[in-house]
Design an enzyme around this catalytic site. Structure first.
Site, PDB file in Angstrom:
ATOM      1  N   SER A  28      53.947  41.978  57.060  1.00 23.57           N
ATOM      2  CA  SER A  28      53.227  42.212  55.803  1.00 23.57           C
ATOM      3  C   SER A  28      53.427  41.073  54.810  1.00 23.57           C
ATOM      4  O   SER A  28      53.157  41.234  53.624  1.00 23.57           O
ATOM      5  CB  SER A  28      53.696  43.531  55.186  1.00 23.57           C
ATOM      6  OG  SER A  28      55.108  43.566  55.115  1.00 23.57           O
ATOM      7  N   ASN A 115      62.481  51.879  52.315  1.00 27.02           N
ATOM      8  CA  ASN A 115      61.508  52.818  51.741  1.00 27.02           C
ATOM      9  C   ASN A 115      61.652  52.953  50.229  1.00 27.02           C
ATOM     10  O   ASN A 115      60.663  52.946  49.496  1.00 27.02           O
ATOM     11  CB  ASN A 115      61.641  54.191  52.411  1.00 27.02           C
ATOM     12  CG  ASN A 115      61.321  54.126  53.890  1.00 27.02           C
ATOM     13  OD1 ASN A 115      60.850  53.087  54.373  1.00 27.02           O
ATOM     14  ND2 ASN A 115      61.577  55.202  54.612  1.00 27.02           N
ATOM     15  N   HIS A 161      17.044  52.605  27.289  1.00 25.33           N
ATOM     16  CA  HIS A 161      16.201  52.322  28.467  1.00 25.33           C
ATOM     17  C   HIS A 161      15.882  50.837  28.574  1.00 25.33           C
ATOM     18  O   HIS A 161      14.850  50.458  29.129  1.00 25.33           O
ATOM     19  CB  HIS A 161      14.882  53.108  28.435  1.00 25.33           C
ATOM     20  CG  HIS A 161      15.038  54.556  28.088  1.00 25.33           C
ATOM     21  ND1 HIS A 161      15.190  55.536  29.033  1.00 25.33           N
ATOM     22  CD2 HIS A 161      15.099  55.177  26.879  1.00 25.33           C
ATOM     23  CE1 HIS A 161      15.316  56.714  28.427  1.00 25.33           C
ATOM     24  NE2 HIS A 161      15.283  56.507  27.119  1.00 25.33           N
ATOM     25  N   SER A 282      22.218  23.957  37.999  1.00 27.06           N
ATOM     26  CA  SER A 282      21.636  24.100  39.331  1.00 27.06           C
ATOM     27  C   SER A 282      21.622  22.729  39.992  1.00 27.06           C
ATOM     28  O   SER A 282      21.428  21.720  39.328  1.00 27.06           O
ATOM     29  CB  SER A 282      20.212  24.639  39.201  1.00 27.06           C
ATOM     30  OG  SER A 282      19.445  24.267  40.327  1.00 27.06           O
ATOM     31  N   LYS A 288      18.320  24.005  34.296  1.00 26.94           N
ATOM     32  CA  LYS A 288      19.019  25.289  34.328  1.00 26.94           C
ATOM     33  C   LYS A 288      20.422  25.266  33.760  1.00 26.94           C
ATOM     34  O   LYS A 288      21.176  24.317  33.936  1.00 26.94           O
ATOM     35  CB  LYS A 288      19.113  25.776  35.776  1.00 26.94           C
ATOM     36  CG  LYS A 288      17.767  26.059  36.399  1.00 26.94           C
ATOM     37  CD  LYS A 288      17.394  27.491  36.331  1.00 26.94           C
ATOM     38  CE  LYS A 288      18.178  28.270  37.340  1.00 26.94           C
ATOM     39  NZ  LYS A 288      17.613  29.538  37.659  1.00 26.94           N
ATOM     40  N   GLU A 295      27.888  36.648  36.015  1.00 25.77           N
ATOM     41  CA  GLU A 295      27.394  37.209  37.278  1.00 25.77           C
ATOM     42  C   GLU A 295      28.545  37.490  38.242  1.00 25.77           C
ATOM     43  O   GLU A 295      28.564  38.506  38.937  1.00 25.77           O
ATOM     44  CB  GLU A 295      26.412  36.244  37.947  1.00 25.77           C
ATOM     45  CG  GLU A 295      25.080  36.153  37.226  1.00 25.77           C
ATOM     46  CD  GLU A 295      24.241  35.017  37.781  1.00 25.77           C
ATOM     47  OE1 GLU A 295      23.213  35.310  38.393  1.00 25.77           O
ATOM     48  OE2 GLU A 295      24.611  33.842  37.614  1.00 25.77           O
ATOM     49  N   GLN A 327      52.077  50.607  53.845  1.00 26.41           N
ATOM     50  CA  GLN A 327      52.205  49.159  53.701  1.00 26.41           C
ATOM     51  C   GLN A 327      50.864  48.545  53.270  1.00 26.41           C
ATOM     52  O   GLN A 327      50.817  47.461  52.701  1.00 26.41           O
ATOM     53  CB  GLN A 327      52.648  48.567  55.045  1.00 26.41           C
ATOM     54  CG  GLN A 327      52.782  47.065  55.049  1.00 26.41           C
ATOM     55  CD  GLN A 327      53.509  46.592  56.297  1.00 26.41           C
ATOM     56  OE1 GLN A 327      54.703  46.830  56.451  1.00 26.41           O
ATOM     57  NE2 GLN A 327      52.811  45.946  57.199  1.00 26.41           N
TER      58      GLN A 327
HETATM   59  N1  ARG Z   1      56.887  46.466  54.669  1.00 32.26           N
HETATM   60  C1  ARG Z   1      57.075  47.855  54.412  1.00 32.26           C
HETATM   61  C2  ARG Z   1      56.020  48.337  53.420  1.00 32.26           C
HETATM   62  O1  ARG Z   1      55.476  47.567  52.731  1.00 32.26           O
HETATM   63  C3  ARG Z   1      58.424  48.133  53.849  1.00 32.26           C
HETATM   64  C4  ARG Z   1      58.958  49.492  54.163  1.00 32.26           C
HETATM   65  C5  ARG Z   1      59.211  49.612  55.598  1.00 32.26           C
HETATM   66  N2  ARG Z   1      59.840  50.847  55.938  1.00 32.26           N
HETATM   67  C6  ARG Z   1      59.899  51.279  57.194  1.00 32.26           C
HETATM   68  N3  ARG Z   1      60.492  52.399  57.377  1.00 32.26           N
HETATM   69  N4  ARG Z   1      59.356  50.614  58.188  1.00 32.26           N
HETATM   70  O2  ARG Z   1      55.715  49.489  53.374  1.00 32.26           O
END
Ligand code: ARG
Length: 469
Positions: A28, A115, A161, A282, A288, A295, A327
């Site tokens: 991650s 966690n 409107h 442009s 332009k 936008e 995650q």
């Molecule tokens: N990379 C994990 C997340 O963002 C961290 C927690 C991972 N916990 C686990 N029990 N695998 O959620």
């Protein structure tokens, strides 16, 4: 034993290495690396608490803290080596800390799980992001306020409107947007106490056997509250979703303001001249000047809504407690954060430097017969039933349109041919400035009300700048 033993931090029970596709799939770092400084902050707080409660020694604390400082330097100088094989920000930092501090580094995770660790890190990140939005929103509100003050007396059509409806002053129009952004700011204020709750001490899900002091950790990271239920603490992502909702609402408001600027900068309206620094040309049409910034703000709004939906759907029906699905909370919020921060900033800059063309706005009033309601009200004040007044005024508008005149250009004799109730004082009533002045009710577009609104927003700003955000 088959294959090579894994060197993962959680590898004790594993006999062989993780497949490389799985490693790539589960890591991650792409997004949680942005939590790194918050991870260090959380770890410092946890380590101090471990030392205060005697779980680690003062000496071990010092070694942990200096290792964490060194990691911070490496991160800030972009010298930190990220190993995707170590899955996430937490394990990358922990591994580096153990390299630097040895055995004390391995004690840092005592009484802690990733966690509760990731929940704390992300709460810190979210709180910082929300506070950054508040700052940017104040700048945008300030820019709207300053333009409103400069153009207190400029008039333009107010629309319903998207058809010209009644004359309003520019300040009234701009301050309507200031109100939306003030509410966005206040929504953040309201959400922050729910974000700033420390989950550390919940451990994996059930609390821990170590004599931890979660209040101390909260104090160190500047949070006032501590979790009340460990299972909720590790699985709650309401705080991210609230942030994404506020992001969506803010983008929706910005997209409306952007849309006004797109329309107003069109030569058909010609109400504003976009600042050169906030528009683009442009590549083929030399004449332009395009409202690309507005936008893009309008366009990016869709992406932010999508991210809110994405995380709501990820969280739907997840059983307690932590599930790896969660995650997936980082990407939507981090991307929405970038979008909101930059969008509010560019809009603030654009508003501050925008020029208004008062003549074109006044011209649009005349073309749109925006004093027709005044004439109808004039007839009602002289005893005519409203429906009849509406009808006669409609016929007069048709007549003037046919002759290419504004209502104020119709001569008295013609007026009186439509209704004997009309006298020469009608011209005063048809004057646009008078029409705006008459809307004197509180909150209306009349000058007294606009002054009142300007004062009110000033005092709101003073409070937000001086008091707690
Ligand atoms: N990379 C994990 C997340 O963002 C961290 C927690 C991972 N916990 C686990 N029990 N695998 O959620």
């Amino acid at each position: 034993m088959k294959g090579k033993e894994t060197d993962k931090l959680w590898g004790g029970r594993f006999a062989s290495e993780t497949s490389s596709v799985v490693e790539e799939f589960t890591q991650s770092l792409d997004y949680d690396r942005f939590l790194a400084l918050h991870d260090l902050e959380g770890s410092r707080a946890h380590a101090r608490m471990l030392a205060n409660t005697g779980i680690i020694t003062k000496d071990e604390l010092e070694q942990i803290l200096s290792g964490l400082d060194r990691i911070q330097d490496e991160l800030e100088q972009d010298k930190f080596f990220w190993d995707p094989g170590l899955e996430d920000v937490h394990m990358n930092i922990e591994r580096r800390l153990t390299d630097l501090a040895g055995a004390p580094g391995q004690k840092l995770h005592t009484g802690r799980s990733r966690n509760d660790q990731v929940a704390l890190d992300f709460r810190l990140y979210t709180a910082a992001a929300l506070q950054e939005w508040q700052q940017a929103l104040k700048e945008l509100i300030q820019a709207l306020l300053e333009q409103a003050e400069t153009h207190r007396d400029a008039l333009l059509p107010g629309y319903t409107h998207l058809q010209p409806a009644q004359p309003v002053c520019l300040a009234q129009h701009l301050l309507a947007y200031a109100r939306m952004f003030m509410r966005d700011h206040e929504r953040i204020e309201d959400a922050l106490p729910r974000v700033k709750v420390s989950p550390l001490g919940a451990a994996a899900l059930a609390g821990t056997t170590y004599p931890l002091e979660p209040e101390q950790v909260a104090g160190y990271v500047g949070f006032e509250k501590v979790f009340k239920n460990s299972m909720d603490a590790v699985s709650d992502r309401d705080f991210v979703l609230e942030g994404l909702f506020i992001a969506s609402m803010t983008m929706m408001h910005l997209s409306r303001l952007g849309e006004e600027f797109i329309l107003w900068s069109n030569p058909g309206f010609g109400f504003i001249i976009l600042p050169d620094a906030f528009s683009t040309g442009s590549s083929i049409m030399p004449q332009k000047k395009n409202p690309d910034v507005a936008e893009l703000v309008r366009g990016k709004t869709g992406g932010v809504y999508g991210r809110l939906m994405a995380l709501l759907t990820t969280m739907k029906a997840l059983p307690l407690t932590y599930n790896r699905d969660m995650q997936e909370d980082k990407e939507p919020f981090i991307e929405a954060h970038r979008c909101v921060s930059s969008s509010v900033q560019v809009m603030a800059g654009m508003v501050a430097q925008m020029e208004f063309n008062r003549e074109r706005m006044l011209g649009a009033l005349k073309e749109g017969y925006l004093n027709a309601t005044e004439l109808a009200d004039y007839l009602v004040a002289r005893g005519m039933p409203f429906r009849q007044a509406h009808h006669i005024t409609g016929r007069l508008v048709a007549y003037a349109e046919d002759k290419g005149l504004g209502l104020e250009d119709v001569d008295l004799e013609t007026f009186r041919a439509f209704s004997e109730l009309i006298h020469s004082d009608v011209y005063h009533v048809l004057d646009y400035e008078q029409a705006v002045k008459r809307r004197g009710t509180s909150g209306g577009t009349g000058p007294a009300s606009v002054e009142e609104q300007i004062k009110d927003i000033h005092s709101w700003m003073d409070k937000k700048n001086g008091g707690s955000v």
